[in-house]
Design an enzyme around this catalytic site. Sequence first.
Site, PDB file in Angstrom:
ATOM      1  N   ASN A 162       0.670  -1.079   0.049  1.00 52.68           N
ATOM      2  CA  ASN A 162      -0.141   0.129  -0.056  1.00 52.68           C
ATOM      3  C   ASN A 162       0.884   1.218  -0.058  1.00 52.68           C
ATOM      4  O   ASN A 162       1.611   1.670   1.053  1.00 52.68           O
ATOM      5  CB  ASN A 162      -1.043  -0.051   1.235  1.00 52.68           C
ATOM      6  N   GLU A 195      -5.473  -4.468  10.846  1.00 52.81           N
ATOM      7  CA  GLU A 195      -4.424  -3.403  10.869  1.00 52.81           C
ATOM      8  C   GLU A 195      -4.632  -2.756  12.178  1.00 52.81           C
ATOM      9  O   GLU A 195      -5.584  -1.856  12.294  1.00 52.81           O
ATOM     10  CB  GLU A 195      -4.345  -2.644  10.014  1.00 52.81           C
ATOM     11  N   SER A 250       3.309  -1.642  10.333  1.00 53.89           N
ATOM     12  CA  SER A 250       4.946  -1.711  10.790  1.00 53.89           C
ATOM     13  C   SER A 250       5.461  -3.001  10.347  1.00 53.89           C
ATOM     14  O   SER A 250       6.588  -3.531  11.070  1.00 53.89           O
ATOM     15  CB  SER A 250       5.247  -1.320  11.977  1.00 53.89           C
ATOM     16  N   GLU A 291      -7.001   4.940   7.560  1.00 52.97           N
ATOM     17  CA  GLU A 291      -6.754   6.418   7.267  1.00 52.97           C
ATOM     18  C   GLU A 291      -7.995   6.886   6.637  1.00 52.97           C
ATOM     19  O   GLU A 291      -8.283   8.218   6.754  1.00 52.97           O
ATOM     20  CB  GLU A 291      -5.424   6.646   6.589  1.00 52.97           C
ATOM     21  N   HIS A 341      -9.570   1.482   4.738  1.00 53.58           N
ATOM     22  CA  HIS A 341      -7.984   1.454   5.440  1.00 53.58           C
ATOM     23  C   HIS A 341      -8.442   2.463   6.612  1.00 53.58           C
ATOM     24  O   HIS A 341      -9.079   3.515   6.403  1.00 53.58           O
ATOM     25  CB  HIS A 341      -7.139   1.971   4.500  1.00 53.58           C
ATOM     26  N   GLY A 348       2.248   2.608  10.848  1.00 49.90           N
ATOM     27  CA  GLY A 348       3.257   3.712  10.530  1.00 49.90           C
ATOM     28  C   GLY A 348       3.842   4.057  11.702  1.00 49.90           C
ATOM     29  O   GLY A 348       4.553   5.078  11.718  1.00 49.90           O
ATOM     30  N   LYS A 359       0.054   4.267  -0.371  1.00 44.53           N
ATOM     31  CA  LYS A 359      -0.518   5.424   0.088  1.00 44.53           C
ATOM     32  C   LYS A 359      -0.410   6.561  -0.929  1.00 44.53           C
ATOM     33  O   LYS A 359      -0.122   6.448  -2.072  1.00 44.53           O
ATOM     34  CB  LYS A 359       0.042   5.901   1.520  1.00 44.53           C
TER      35      LYS A 359
END
Length: 252
Positions: free
Chosen positions: A9, A168, A214, A98, A96, A174, A11
């Site tokens: 991904n 996730e 991560s 985000e 996701h 991240g 992003k």
Amino acid sequence: MRKKIIAANWKMNKTVSEAVTFLDTFLLELGEEKRVDVVICPPFTALAKVSEVLSDVSNVRLGAQNMHWEKPGAYTGEVSADMLRELFVRYVVLGHSERRSLFGETDAVVNRKTKAALAAVLKPIVCVGETLDERDAGRVESVLSTQLSGSLADLSAKEFEEVIIAYEPVWAIGTGRTASPEQAQAAHAFIRAHLETMAGKAVADKVRIQYGGSVKPANTAELMSQPDIDGALVGGASLEARGFVEIVKHAL
Ligand code: PEP
């Protein structure tokens, strides 16, 4: 036996030329490896070019990071499933964290997108996961149940089998802080058990559940050795070609 699936991904990273540079190295280093499904999800702007580069590559598939659920129409700034299909996109990341936290996507929205993706013969990678506050409050299972039931509502058994789940934990995305293999396995086993209540054991046993948060070359093998972890959704560490090849190879 579920085949492992490792997805990148990217992003909002990589211009078209940066994507091509990545692929030059990545495809060379990956070689003919076919024992793991590999998916690259570039930003929309790079999909056409990455599709072109992958057109004579049989072991790497193209994914998108999002899509809208509607047919083409007056939805400024959005991209439809048909537009992705024309570029030979096979997978689409949906819900996701985000998208959920920054762009207000709810389980109901993720459900509409999931259904639209399946109707267009795209494989949805549906993301779920708890925040740190939710984990600290002992709410991991209730959060996952709610997200799964909402995001995957009203799918047929056949549709369920096409879905990939990405677990996730938001606190691991991240941040450099990975869930331990035991924490991840416990969540994956819970997710599979919940899928069983929704679609039956035969279907739940077939669904692939990726871990994301991560993931890097050094922690991949141990995470992937867990019985209910069937791959990884990789953000930061998928931006560097050689490191991402290492992650794929550690998933074997
Ligand atoms: C992600 O965004 O899906 C992700 C897991 O990111 P990272 O690997 O950077 O934690």
